[in-house]
Write a protein that holds these residues in place. Structure first.
Motif, PDB file in Angstrom:
ATOM      1  N   PRO A 566      30.132  30.520  53.960  1.00 23.99           N
ATOM      2  CA  PRO A 566      31.241  31.177  53.078  1.00 23.99           C
ATOM      3  C   PRO A 566      32.574  30.821  53.438  1.00 23.99           C
ATOM      4  O   PRO A 566      32.935  30.774  54.478  1.00 23.99           O
ATOM      5  CB  PRO A 566      31.075  32.755  53.026  1.00 23.99           C
ATOM      6  CG  PRO A 566      29.500  32.769  53.619  1.00 23.99           C
ATOM      7  CD  PRO A 566      29.289  31.667  54.615  1.00 23.99           C
ATOM      8  N   ALA A 567      33.259  30.419  52.276  1.00 22.10           N
ATOM      9  CA  ALA A 567      34.699  30.209  52.503  1.00 22.10           C
ATOM     10  C   ALA A 567      35.379  31.672  52.887  1.00 22.10           C
ATOM     11  O   ALA A 567      34.863  32.609  52.518  1.00 22.10           O
ATOM     12  CB  ALA A 567      35.155  29.605  51.334  1.00 22.10           C
ATOM     13  N   ASP A 568      36.673  31.257  53.244  1.00 19.45           N
ATOM     14  CA  ASP A 568      37.350  32.476  53.603  1.00 19.45           C
ATOM     15  C   ASP A 568      37.809  33.437  52.361  1.00 19.45           C
ATOM     16  O   ASP A 568      37.905  34.558  52.491  1.00 19.45           O
ATOM     17  CB  ASP A 568      38.677  31.925  54.250  1.00 19.45           C
ATOM     18  CG  ASP A 568      38.616  31.500  55.470  1.00 19.45           C
ATOM     19  OD1 ASP A 568      37.615  31.779  56.227  1.00 19.45           O
ATOM     20  OD2 ASP A 568      39.496  30.955  55.917  1.00 19.45           O
ATOM     21  N   ASP A 569      37.726  32.882  51.279  1.00 24.54           N
ATOM     22  CA  ASP A 569      38.110  33.896  50.083  1.00 24.54           C
ATOM     23  C   ASP A 569      36.824  34.290  49.348  1.00 24.54           C
ATOM     24  O   ASP A 569      36.710  34.913  48.405  1.00 24.54           O
ATOM     25  CB  ASP A 569      38.758  32.963  49.125  1.00 24.54           C
ATOM     26  CG  ASP A 569      38.091  31.719  48.567  1.00 24.54           C
ATOM     27  OD1 ASP A 569      37.029  31.365  49.283  1.00 24.54           O
ATOM     28  OD2 ASP A 569      38.532  31.150  47.330  1.00 24.54           O
ATOM     29  N   TRP A 570      35.528  34.224  50.229  1.00 26.62           N
ATOM     30  CA  TRP A 570      34.346  34.778  49.488  1.00 26.62           C
ATOM     31  C   TRP A 570      34.448  36.215  49.613  1.00 26.62           C
ATOM     32  O   TRP A 570      34.707  36.824  50.593  1.00 26.62           O
ATOM     33  CB  TRP A 570      33.091  34.191  50.175  1.00 26.62           C
ATOM     34  CG  TRP A 570      31.652  34.895  49.773  1.00 26.62           C
ATOM     35  CD1 TRP A 570      31.155  35.695  51.058  1.00 26.62           C
ATOM     36  CD2 TRP A 570      31.082  35.182  48.740  1.00 26.62           C
ATOM     37  NE1 TRP A 570      30.143  36.430  50.375  1.00 26.62           N
ATOM     38  CE2 TRP A 570      29.999  36.220  48.922  1.00 26.62           C
ATOM     39  CE3 TRP A 570      31.380  34.939  47.503  1.00 26.62           C
ATOM     40  CZ2 TRP A 570      29.221  36.540  48.134  1.00 26.62           C
ATOM     41  CZ3 TRP A 570      30.510  35.191  46.606  1.00 26.62           C
ATOM     42  CH2 TRP A 570      29.372  35.995  46.693  1.00 26.62           C
ATOM     43  N   GLY A 571      34.168  36.978  48.497  1.00 24.03           N
ATOM     44  CA  GLY A 571      33.799  38.551  48.618  1.00 24.03           C
ATOM     45  C   GLY A 571      34.484  39.138  47.480  1.00 24.03           C
ATOM     46  O   GLY A 571      35.139  38.462  46.614  1.00 24.03           O
ATOM     47  N   PRO A 572      34.830  40.527  47.557  1.00 19.65           N
ATOM     48  CA  PRO A 572      35.425  40.926  46.750  1.00 19.65           C
ATOM     49  C   PRO A 572      36.761  40.479  46.437  1.00 19.65           C
ATOM     50  O   PRO A 572      37.570  40.321  47.555  1.00 19.65           O
ATOM     51  CB  PRO A 572      35.281  42.742  46.968  1.00 19.65           C
ATOM     52  CG  PRO A 572      34.147  42.640  47.700  1.00 19.65           C
ATOM     53  CD  PRO A 572      34.147  41.342  48.436  1.00 19.65           C
ATOM     54  N   SER A 573      37.376  40.699  45.209  1.00 17.25           N
ATOM     55  CA  SER A 573      39.019  40.108  44.943  1.00 17.25           C
ATOM     56  C   SER A 573      39.926  41.274  45.505  1.00 17.25           C
ATOM     57  O   SER A 573      40.948  40.918  45.668  1.00 17.25           O
ATOM     58  CB  SER A 573      39.053  39.661  43.869  1.00 17.25           C
ATOM     59  OG  SER A 573      38.833  40.597  42.709  1.00 17.25           O
TER      60      SER A 573
END
Length: 613
Positions: A566-573
């Motif tokens: 997963p990239a660092d920006d994966w997940g809840p915003s």
């Protein structure tokens, strides 16, 4: 063990960095005013022309009632799991169908390929709305222009209006195939179809071009002010068509000979269950009917509040979609039974050709038989078709706007909506030429059908096999505060990806040169079709190689591992939610590692499929 579990782990510094990045990213994403707007929007896109237009002729081409069994089986093993997966991905990340692939950057080509297929659908779908508007205007004429034959159509034409004096000489046409006036009107007056396109496609019909412009103008007015305006419009777009459809159903089942058509539709031919082509068509129909693999479901769910009960909505929409398809199927086959009765044909297969014209031949034929004010019902019916189509066109156009605005954050949404509408109109003009239906079938076959469910195989494998099913289930349980059932787990991990992969490989092995109404395409058209197919499929390997090389800090293996993590920006915003999520994920990993003394393989299987934490 999934790739992500082997990949890079977040240190405290990385965690704070990603939270800070989320906080300084773009402004907070819009949300639906209420959860009901999301439900209505999903109904408006999933319950559309795919049910009224595509489902009846797909069933018609694949053995009638025999098609229902594989369709329902495919719905539960592929349709529902894929639909719910897309809803969850959009809601969890609050991102569009391309940006969600921060879950596994090497699979971003899947999102781009699906966007490409969505654009292909967008171009020809609007031409179907142009046809509905053409018929809508024609519905004000008395008598209905498709209800009677013209002299220039020949002696084999039969009036669709059962009360009109037929121009058919039954003696001279005893051994000839009779054709209804509704079919002749569609071919000769509306699309003015060419029998051969080897010498060109002809000039666009100005009336259909004007109707196409109105369709895109309507779409632009709905999407120009964003998701909240579209949400309000969804109430009308979702509810109104059912009023007309149910009325048409009541009329269809009361027509003389309708029972024969309905029996043909519902009576299964068990031999067809062994035909893999029927199963393949069931998958394609399921994807088009539910609008999965194209991006709208991800886009709509990305505007949900983080903890919205999307499980309930997914079940409602997929179930309602199936019921609507069955209603449409019974309606159309009731009409086909009546057509066969009027044309003195015993075999339903011989009644009318299949294809996009079925909705503009069989339905108008039934309306022409109404004794009282058929014009009024024709107007309402074609408004219904237009509303159904606009719901899907709005969703697909909004998907493209969301993809571009998510990637290029400096773009203004209304500018992107305007450009999308103008380009969509210009591309749609080719479908209102005399060769329009030829081109529509070509683009649908090569540029959409195979690309959509082919890439769907990689979509679910990227989530369940590369990111990891348990990781994904942890994300869902954090978001919805409820356990993921065994049904969803086994479908996502095993049944759905393997079935999709098998059917896709079968489809490619059986791929044949496309024909239109039994006629061959010119060689140049076939080459263009293969190019369309190649452009869609090549996105995944090209972007896989690019992300792997881009993340290759040392060795190729390291680059592959980074590209599949997963990239660092994966997940809840939302920063605060994201912080809680990272803590939750860490706690779950530690809990599992410390809990069981059993073998690693058995512990992993138990965690994955038995909801064991």
């Amino acid at each position: 063990m999934s790739v992500v579990e082997k990949g890079k782990s977040h240190t405290n510094e990385e965690t704070h960095a990603t939270i800070a990045a989320a906080a300084t990213e773009s402004p907070k994403r819009e949300n639906w005013t209420s959860g009901l707007e999301f439900l209505m929007s999903c109904i408006s896109v999933s319950v559309g022309l795919g049910n009224i237009w595509r489902f009846p002729f797909t069933a018609y081409e694949n053995g009638g009632g025999a098609f229902l069994i594989p369709y329902i089986v495919v719905l539960f093993l592929i349709g529902k799991p894929m639909y719910y997966l897309e809803v969850l991905l959009g809601q969890f990340t609050s991102k569009s169908s391309v940006k969600i692939w921060s879950i596994c950057p090497s699979f971003v080509g899947v999102g781009i390929g699906q966007a490409y297929a969505g654009v292909a659908v967008l171009t020809y779908y609007s031409s179907l709305l142009a046809l509905t508007l053409y018929y809508f205007v024609a519905s004000f004429k008395n008598p209905l222009p498709w209800s009677y034959c013209r002299e220039e159509w020949g002696l084999n034409c039969v009036n669709s209006n059962a009360h009109a004096n037929s121009t058919t000489d039954t003696t001279s046409t005893l051994n000839s195939r009779l054709t209804s006036s509704s079919e002749m009107y569609f071919i000769k007056e509306v699309i003015r179809e060419y029998d051969d396109i080897s010498e060109g496609i002809g000039l666009p019909n100005w009336e259909l071009t004007l109707a196409l412009f109105v369709a895109w103008l309507t779409t632009f007015l709905v999407i120009v002010r964003g998701v909240k305006t579209a949400g309000k419009a969804a109430y009308f777009l979702a509810i109104f068509p059912y009023v007309i459809l149910i009325t048409l159903l009541i009329r269809a089942v009361t027509l003389e000979g309708a029972l024969d058509g309905i029996v043909f539709f519902l009576k299964p031919n068990w031999n067809e269950l062994l035909n893999l082509k029927v199963w393949k068509e069931a998958v394609v129909q399921c994807f088009f009917s539910l609008a999965v693999g194209l991006g709208p479901i991800v886009m709509f769910s990305s505007y949900n509040k983080f903890n919205h009960n999307s499980h309930r909505d997914a079940i409602i929409v997929t179930s309602l979609d199936t019921v609507t398809s069955l209603i449409a199927g019974i309606t159309i086959f009731g009409i086909l039974g009546n057509l066969a009765h009027n044309l003195n044909i015993s075999n339903i297969h011989e009644v009318v050709r299949s294809g996009t014209g079925l909705a503009f031949i069989s339905y108008p034929d039934a309306i022409a038989k109404f004794k009282a004010v058929p014009q009024l019902f024709a107007v309402l019916f074609f408004i219904m078709l237009f509303v159904l189509g606009i719901g899907t066109l709005v969703a697909q156009a909004n998907t493209l706007v969301a993809i571009l605005c998510d990637h290029y954050k400096w773009m203004k949404a209304w500018v992107v909506a305007l450009i999308t509408s103008i380009c969509g109109f210009l591309c749609g003009i080719i479908y209102v030429t005399p060769a329009g239906q030829w081109i529509l079938s070509l683009v649908d076959y090569y540029g959409a059908t195979f690309v959509i469910f082919g890439l769907a195989s990689f979509q679910i494998m990227g989530v369940a096999w590369v990111y990891g099913l348990q990781n994904f289930c942890d994300d869902i349980e954090f978001m919805l505060r409820t356990r993921v059932s065994f049904y969803w787990r086994i479908c996502w991990a095993v049944i759905t990806p393997l079935l999709l992969l098998f059917i896709f490989l079968y489809s490619m092995a059986e791929l044949k040169t496309l024909k239109y109404a039994g006629m061959d395409y010119p060689q140049s058209a076939n080459i263009a079709g293969w190019i369309l197919l190649a452009i869609g499929f090549v996105q995944y390997p090209l972007w896989f190689l690019w992300t792997t090389s881009h993340n290759c800090g040392g060795s190729l293996l390291e680059g592959l591992q980074n590209a599949c993590s997963p990239a660092d920006d994966w997940g809840p915003s939302e920063p605060e939610v994201r912080k809680q999520w990272l803590i939750y994920k860490k706690e779950m990993r530690e809990k599992r590692n410390a809990k069981s003394n059993s073998s690693q393989l058995w512990r992993k299987l138990k965690n994955t499929f038995c909801n064991s934490n």
